[in-house]
Design an enzyme around this catalytic site. Structure first.
Site, short mmCIF file in Angstrom:
data_model
loop_
_atom_site.label_atom_id
_atom_site.label_comp_id
_atom_site.label_asym_id
_atom_site.label_seq_id
_atom_site.Cartn_x
_atom_site.Cartn_y
_atom_site.Cartn_z
N ASP A 279 0.83 -1.22 0.00
CA ASP A 279 0.00 0.00 0.00
C ASP A 279 0.86 1.26 0.00
O ASP A 279 0.55 2.23 0.69
CB ASP A 279 -0.95 0.00 1.19
CG ASP A 279 -2.15 0.92 0.96
OD1 ASP A 279 -2.44 1.26 -0.20
OD2 ASP A 279 -2.81 1.31 1.95
N LYS A 281 2.11 4.73 -1.01
CA LYS A 281 1.53 5.94 -1.62
C LYS A 281 1.86 7.11 -0.70
O LYS A 281 2.17 6.91 0.48
CB LYS A 281 0.02 5.80 -1.80
CG LYS A 281 -0.75 5.48 -0.52
CD LYS A 281 -2.23 5.28 -0.82
CE LYS A 281 -3.01 4.87 0.42
NZ LYS A 281 -4.44 4.67 0.16
N ASN A 284 0.54 7.42 2.91
CA ASN A 284 1.04 6.54 3.96
C ASN A 284 2.49 6.83 4.34
O ASN A 284 3.12 6.02 5.02
CB ASN A 284 0.90 5.07 3.52
CG ASN A 284 -0.54 4.61 3.55
OD1 ASN A 284 -1.39 5.24 4.18
ND2 ASN A 284 -0.83 3.52 2.86
N ASP A 297 0.54 2.70 8.32
CA ASP A 297 -0.62 1.95 7.84
C ASP A 297 -0.22 0.61 7.22
O ASP A 297 -0.09 0.47 6.01
CB ASP A 297 -1.43 2.76 6.83
CG ASP A 297 -2.86 2.23 6.72
OD1 ASP A 297 -3.10 1.09 7.15
OD2 ASP A 297 -3.73 2.97 6.22
N THR A 314 -4.26 0.35 -3.56
CA THR A 314 -4.89 1.56 -4.09
C THR A 314 -4.79 1.50 -5.60
O THR A 314 -3.71 1.23 -6.14
CB THR A 314 -4.16 2.80 -3.56
OG1 THR A 314 -4.26 2.81 -2.12
CG2 THR A 314 -4.78 4.09 -4.10
#
Length: 459
Positions: A279, A281, A284, A297, A314
């Site tokens: 994840d 991005k 985060n 996260d 995502t």
């Protein structure tokens, strides 16, 4: 809105030795000020080479709120029915390209080969790279940590809300034992069960309990009552990299390189433990008070020794093998690193298309990327080797592993061992007061009306 895990707390000290970090229940000690005096100097970007006799000017900063164009229009933890529940939809915002090649971050970050002194020896107790691969030195033994914390609500004074999501919220809290500030992530059990996220929630705790690295968030411990789960974490004062990127439109080449290098070290460490993050991005990635990154996260992180098939992440950052429901391995994180670097350099993701997840998926499977002319040739070469559907050619998934990424020409001036010790000044230092629970870099939210610690049926 920020994810529930987007915010975690401030690390009081970094330590890779036997001496552990200060837990929320540690008694207060007579220590030096948490703010290390800064020494003005200039240094070559990412190399840590100091030029004597020169002082840098202080970093300009701004406390202005994000404009409406920077707002996150959808809750990343609200799952849409148009695609699987494990996929977090990104904000459907129109990414606006500046007509000028000079981004607005020049007001925040100096473009020259000088960086602001953000305490080169901050967190000086961190004496190793936490198991990262250093080019030419092989793979160090990964470090494992064990959370010792046994906490309860009575250990903390709950203060303001730092972020909200579908499962609950993150609170800024102050320990009643050592007076330090932390973030407590509160997950509503009923929502976790309803949205079938029990496995991912347990994985998040399990992964965070294992890891210890300067660029990863620290989990101090967990506890629960009949209604909620509580995760005690670092309070990272500087806010999200997402917010800085939106204010800046895009980052200069050296700035994007600095953040990408810190992420690379963190991914190398996670992969050495067979953990896929899944994840990556800007939302985060948090900035600590010295401007260094903390990845947060871990809701989608998973220990995978070989391959897995779960569709999660995502849309903008999903690798084609994930979209195509094929088995995938740790190389999906290297694909995501390519997307992250592209977004930092350009201000938008390469496959973004009006915010529609299905259009994004189509573009990912087509695999056509248009590189703007202002991207540095070395950066474009790295991106082409990371954002490639052919896993047998994707950098990071070859025989040399993460070392292939770290020795790429774009990272040529990076001194990896110094960077892993945070011994290189960050290009931007958040305008926060250290150690006093300064949450000015985070939006304000309505506070929780339901009291915590209630008794009743446990779902």
């Amino acid at each position: 809105m920020p994810t529930l895990g987007f915010l975690k707390k401030k690390r009081t000290k970094d330590s890779s030795g036997s001496k552990d970090l200060d837990s929320p229940t540690s008694p207060i000690k007579e220590t030096l000020s948490p703010i290390t005096p800064t020494i003005s100097k200039t240094s070559d970007p990412l190399s840590g080479t100091t030029k004597a006799g020169t002082s840098s000017s202080s970093t300009e900063s701004t406390n202005t709120q994000d404009s409406s164009s920077t707002a996150k229009t959808s809750d990343p933890m609200t799952y849409q029915q148009s695609y699987p529940a494990q996929v977090q939809q990104r904000p459907a915002e129109p990414y606006q390209q500046s007509q000028q090649n000079v981004p607005s971050i020049r007001n925040l970050i100096h473009h020259s080969n000088t960086t602001n002194a953000s305490s080169a020896h901050a967190d000086s107790t961190q004496s190793s790279n936490g198991g990262a691969v250093t080019p030419g030195s092989g793979t160090a033994q990964p470090q494992l940590r064990v959370t010792k914390g046994k906490y309860s609500l009575g250990d903390f004074q709950v203060q303001r809300t730092l972020g909200t999501g579908s499962f609950g919220r993150v609170h800024l809290v102050q320990s009643k034992h050592n007076q330090r500030y932390y973030a407590v992530k509160v997950l509503k059990k009923a929502q976790v069960v309803k949205m079938k996220q029990v496995e991912h929630t347990n994985d998040e705790r399990r992964m965070l309990q294992k890891v210890k690295h300067p660029f990863l968030i620290t989990l101090w411990g967990t506890f629960q009552d009949s209604k909620n789960l509580y995760m005690v974490m670092d309070f990272v004062e500087g806010g999200e990299l997402f917010s800085l990127l939106r204010k800046s439109q895009r980052f200069p080449n050296p700035v994007a390189k600095f953040y990408a290098a810190e992420v690379t070290l963190a991914l190398d460490y996670l992969h050495s433990l067979n953990i896929i993050y899944r994840d990556l991005k800007p939302e985060n990635l948090l900035l600590d008070r010295h401007g260094h990154l903390k990845i947060t996260d871990f809701g989608f992180a998973k220990e995978v020794p070989d391959i897995t098939w779960t569709l999660c992440g995502t849309p903008d950052y999903l690798a084609p093998e994930v979209v195509a429901s094929k088995g995938y391995n740790k190389s999906v994180d290297w694909w995501s690193l390519g997307i992250l670097i592209f977004e930092m350099l350009c201000g938008f993701t390469p496959f973004w298309d009006g915010g529609s997840p299905m259009k994004i998926y189509e573009n990912i499977l087509k695999g056509r990327v248009k590189y703007p002319p202002y991207i540095h040739p070395d950066a474009q070469d790295l991106l082409q080797k990371l954002i490639t559907a052919d896993m047998t050619k994707r950098l990071g998934n070859l025989h040399g592993g993460s070392k292939d990424v770290m020795t790429h020409p774009w990272f040529a001036e990076v001194t990896w061992d110094r960077l892993s010790k945070k011994d290189i000044d960050a290009p931007y230092v958040p305008p926060v007061r250290a150690g006093v629970g300064d949450a000015s870099q985070f939006d304000k939210y309505p506070e929780e009306t339901e009291a915590y610690g209630a008794t009743g049926d446990d779902p």
